[in-house]
Structure formats: structure tokens, C-alpha cells
Write a protein that holds these residues in place. Sequence first.
Motif, mmCIF file in Angstrom:
data_model
loop_
_atom_site.group_PDB
_atom_site.id
_atom_site.type_symbol
_atom_site.label_atom_id
_atom_site.label_comp_id
_atom_site.label_asym_id
_atom_site.label_seq_id
_atom_site.Cartn_x
_atom_site.Cartn_y
_atom_site.Cartn_z
ATOM 1 N N PHE A 1 0.833 -1.198 0.000
ATOM 2 C CA PHE A 1 0.000 0.000 0.000
ATOM 3 C C PHE A 1 0.875 1.258 0.000
ATOM 4 C CE2 PHE A 1 -2.513 3.122 2.441
ATOM 5 C CZ PHE A 1 -3.652 3.169 1.659
ATOM 6 N N THR A 2 1.922 1.241 0.830
ATOM 7 C CA THR A 2 2.851 2.364 0.934
ATOM 8 C C THR A 2 3.560 2.620 -0.398
ATOM 9 O OG1 THR A 2 3.180 1.911 3.275
ATOM 10 C CG2 THR A 2 4.866 3.227 2.203
ATOM 11 N N GLN A 3 3.870 1.574 -1.129
ATOM 12 C CA GLN A 3 4.512 1.719 -2.438
ATOM 13 C C GLN A 3 3.526 2.154 -3.511
ATOM 14 O OE1 GLN A 3 6.584 -1.901 -3.428
ATOM 15 N NE2 GLN A 3 7.652 -1.949 -1.459
ATOM 16 N N LEU A 4 2.290 1.705 -3.401
ATOM 17 C CA LEU A 4 1.294 1.975 -4.436
ATOM 18 C C LEU A 4 0.767 3.407 -4.420
ATOM 19 C CD1 LEU A 4 -0.398 0.859 -6.750
ATOM 20 C CD2 LEU A 4 -2.053 0.049 -5.058
ATOM 21 N N LEU B 1 0.186 5.854 -7.724
ATOM 22 C CA LEU B 1 -1.137 6.303 -8.169
ATOM 23 C C LEU B 1 -1.206 7.828 -8.253
ATOM 24 C CD1 LEU B 1 -3.318 3.804 -6.129
ATOM 25 C CD2 LEU B 1 -2.978 3.812 -8.614
ATOM 26 N N LEU B 2 -0.606 8.513 -7.270
ATOM 27 C CA LEU B 2 -0.599 9.976 -7.287
ATOM 28 C C LEU B 2 0.182 10.497 -8.490
ATOM 29 C CD1 LEU B 2 -0.087 10.679 -3.486
ATOM 30 C CD2 LEU B 2 -2.202 10.952 -4.807
ATOM 31 N N LYS B 3 1.309 9.867 -8.808
ATOM 32 C CA LYS B 3 2.112 10.275 -9.966
ATOM 33 C C LYS B 3 1.416 9.945 -11.279
ATOM 34 C CE LYS B 3 6.049 8.335 -8.691
ATOM 35 N NZ LYS B 3 7.482 7.961 -8.661
ATOM 36 N N ASP B 4 0.446 9.037 -11.220
ATOM 37 C CA ASP B 4 -0.340 8.685 -12.407
ATOM 38 C C ASP B 4 -1.588 9.564 -12.511
ATOM 39 O OD1 ASP B 4 -0.693 7.140 -14.724
ATOM 40 O OD2 ASP B 4 -2.038 5.754 -13.685
ATOM 41 N N ASN B 5 -1.585 10.688 -11.775
ATOM 42 C CA ASN B 5 -2.658 11.690 -11.797
ATOM 43 C C ASN B 5 -3.984 11.164 -11.254
ATOM 44 O OD1 ASN B 5 -3.238 14.404 -12.241
ATOM 45 N ND2 ASN B 5 -4.263 13.960 -14.155
ATOM 46 N N LEU C 1 -2.625 14.827 -4.981
ATOM 47 C CA LEU C 1 -1.406 15.589 -5.203
ATOM 48 C C LEU C 1 -1.771 17.041 -5.479
ATOM 49 C CD1 LEU C 1 1.643 15.001 -5.461
ATOM 50 C CD2 LEU C 1 1.301 14.837 -7.913
ATOM 51 N N HIS C 2 -1.047 17.967 -4.853
ATOM 52 C CA HIS C 2 -1.256 19.401 -5.070
ATOM 53 C C HIS C 2 0.079 20.027 -5.425
ATOM 54 C CE1 HIS C 2 -5.387 19.827 -3.296
ATOM 55 N NE2 HIS C 2 -5.080 18.579 -3.004
ATOM 56 N N ILE C 3 0.025 21.120 -6.200
ATOM 57 C CA ILE C 3 1.264 21.790 -6.588
ATOM 58 C C ILE C 3 1.229 23.262 -6.195
ATOM 59 C CG2 ILE C 3 1.876 20.238 -8.476
ATOM 60 C CD1 ILE C 3 0.577 22.145 -10.438
ATOM 61 N N SER C 4 2.420 23.796 -5.940
ATOM 62 C CA SER C 4 2.605 25.227 -5.697
ATOM 63 C C SER C 4 3.464 25.753 -6.837
ATOM 64 C CB SER C 4 3.321 25.478 -4.376
ATOM 65 O OG SER C 4 2.545 25.014 -3.308
ATOM 66 N N ARG D 1 5.539 23.807 -16.923
ATOM 67 C CA ARG D 1 5.927 22.944 -15.798
ATOM 68 C C ARG D 1 7.095 23.521 -15.014
ATOM 69 N NH1 ARG D 1 10.134 19.349 -16.464
ATOM 70 N NH2 ARG D 1 11.101 19.361 -18.513
ATOM 71 N N HIS D 2 7.871 24.392 -15.645
ATOM 72 C CA HIS D 2 9.016 24.999 -14.974
ATOM 73 C C HIS D 2 8.577 26.006 -13.906
ATOM 74 C CE1 HIS D 2 11.628 22.993 -17.758
ATOM 75 N NE2 HIS D 2 10.923 23.471 -18.758
ATOM 76 N N ARG D 3 7.336 26.443 -13.931
ATOM 77 C CA ARG D 3 6.813 27.355 -12.903
ATOM 78 C C ARG D 3 6.449 26.620 -11.614
ATOM 79 N NH1 ARG D 3 8.247 32.252 -14.848
ATOM 80 N NH2 ARG D 3 7.589 32.456 -17.001
ATOM 81 N N ILE D 4 6.305 25.301 -11.703
ATOM 82 C CA ILE D 4 5.936 24.507 -10.535
ATOM 83 C C ILE D 4 7.129 24.428 -9.596
ATOM 84 C CG2 ILE D 4 5.196 22.233 -9.707
ATOM 85 C CD1 ILE D 4 3.780 21.930 -12.477
ATOM 86 N N LYS D 5 6.927 24.858 -8.355
ATOM 87 C CA LYS D 5 8.007 24.902 -7.370
ATOM 88 C C LYS D 5 8.045 23.664 -6.481
ATOM 89 C CE LYS D 5 9.520 28.639 -8.901
ATOM 90 N NZ LYS D 5 10.633 28.496 -9.836
ATOM 91 N N LYS D 6 6.884 23.150 -6.116
ATOM 92 C CA LYS D 6 6.871 21.942 -5.288
ATOM 93 C C LYS D 6 5.516 21.262 -5.385
ATOM 94 C CE LYS D 6 5.423 23.815 -0.836
ATOM 95 N NZ LYS D 6 5.716 23.888 0.589
ATOM 96 N N SER D 7 5.537 19.994 -5.042
ATOM 97 C CA SER D 7 4.283 19.247 -4.962
ATOM 98 C C SER D 7 4.155 18.711 -3.546
ATOM 99 C CB SER D 7 4.263 18.108 -5.982
ATOM 100 O OG SER D 7 5.356 17.261 -5.794
ATOM 101 N N THR D 8 2.925 18.619 -3.104
ATOM 102 C CA THR D 8 2.644 18.100 -1.771
ATOM 103 C C THR D 8 1.502 17.098 -1.859
ATOM 104 O OG1 THR D 8 1.105 19.904 -1.313
ATOM 105 C CG2 THR D 8 3.379 20.201 -0.563
ATOM 106 N N ILE D 9 1.451 16.245 -0.867
ATOM 107 C CA ILE D 9 0.355 15.282 -0.789
ATOM 108 C C ILE D 9 -0.640 15.813 0.231
ATOM 109 C CG2 ILE D 9 -0.318 12.943 -0.175
ATOM 110 C CD1 ILE D 9 2.531 12.080 -1.003
ATOM 111 N N ALA D 10 -1.879 15.939 -0.196
ATOM 112 C CA ALA D 10 -2.946 16.389 0.701
ATOM 113 C C ALA D 10 -3.773 15.180 1.115
ATOM 114 C CB ALA D 10 -3.826 17.411 -0.007
#
Length: 130
Positions: free
Chosen positions: A60-63, A67-71, A84-87, A99-108
Motif C-alpha cells: 500500500f505504501t509503495q502503491l 497512483l498519485l504520480k499517475d494523476n 497531489l497538489h502543486i505550488s 511545468r518549470h513554474r511549478i516549485k513543489k508538490s505536496t500530498i494532501a
Amino acid sequence: MAVFYKAVKIKTPLSKNGKTEMYYPRVANRRKENLRDIAERISDMSSFNRSDVIGVLEAFTQLIPQLLKDNSSVELGDLGTFSLHISAEGVDSEELVTRHRIKKSTIAFRPGKRVKQDIARVDYRKIPKK
């Protein structure tokens, strides 16, 4: 079960009453429960042995990140939803959004209704001063 808290002094430069420091409750004496601890608890309350539960939780931890990276948002029933959220930097026109404007991604994590209801009934207890 109770959640323990303590009073913590925090600087508040934008306070309405002009005070620069105020006290706020903060959760204290928090324990950490690791994957094996959780597996043991699940094993105790079910017919699954600890090794099987650990295997499922590891998978589950690996999956989840895959899944988040698969949108995908990951909905886990009453537990809640991971997404997944982006700043990013703001720009003046749609054409400059890359995509170069994206500074970080976080998991909500958005808890499910049942989890919210259970947490709303927390028994809070203040830690006495020593």
C-alpha cells in the motif's frame, strides 16, 4: 483515550488587542506508531497474521505514490482521500504557464466523514505544570 496538550507562548505581531505574545494549546506527548505497531494492532483485531498485514501495508505504501504520480486521487472509503497538489509561480498570461513554474508538490489528505466525526469527539486533557 485522550489527546494531551500544553500551553505554548507564540509571538503574534498581528494580534487584535496589541499583545505581541499569546498562549495557545498545542498537542503534546505524542507517541509514534510505526508500520509494525499498526500491523500488530490490525492482526489483534482480525484473523490476519502480522506478517500478512505488514505485507499489505508495505504494498500500500509503495502503491499510493505511484497512483498519485499517475494523476489519480486515492479514495480510501471512510478513511479519506489522498491527492497531489502543486505550488507554483504566478505569471501574467496563460502562455507563460509551464511545468518549470511549478516549485513543489505536496500530498494532501482529506479525511472521510466517519474519521472527521470520530476526531470531533476527542477528549482533550491539559498536561499539568511540573
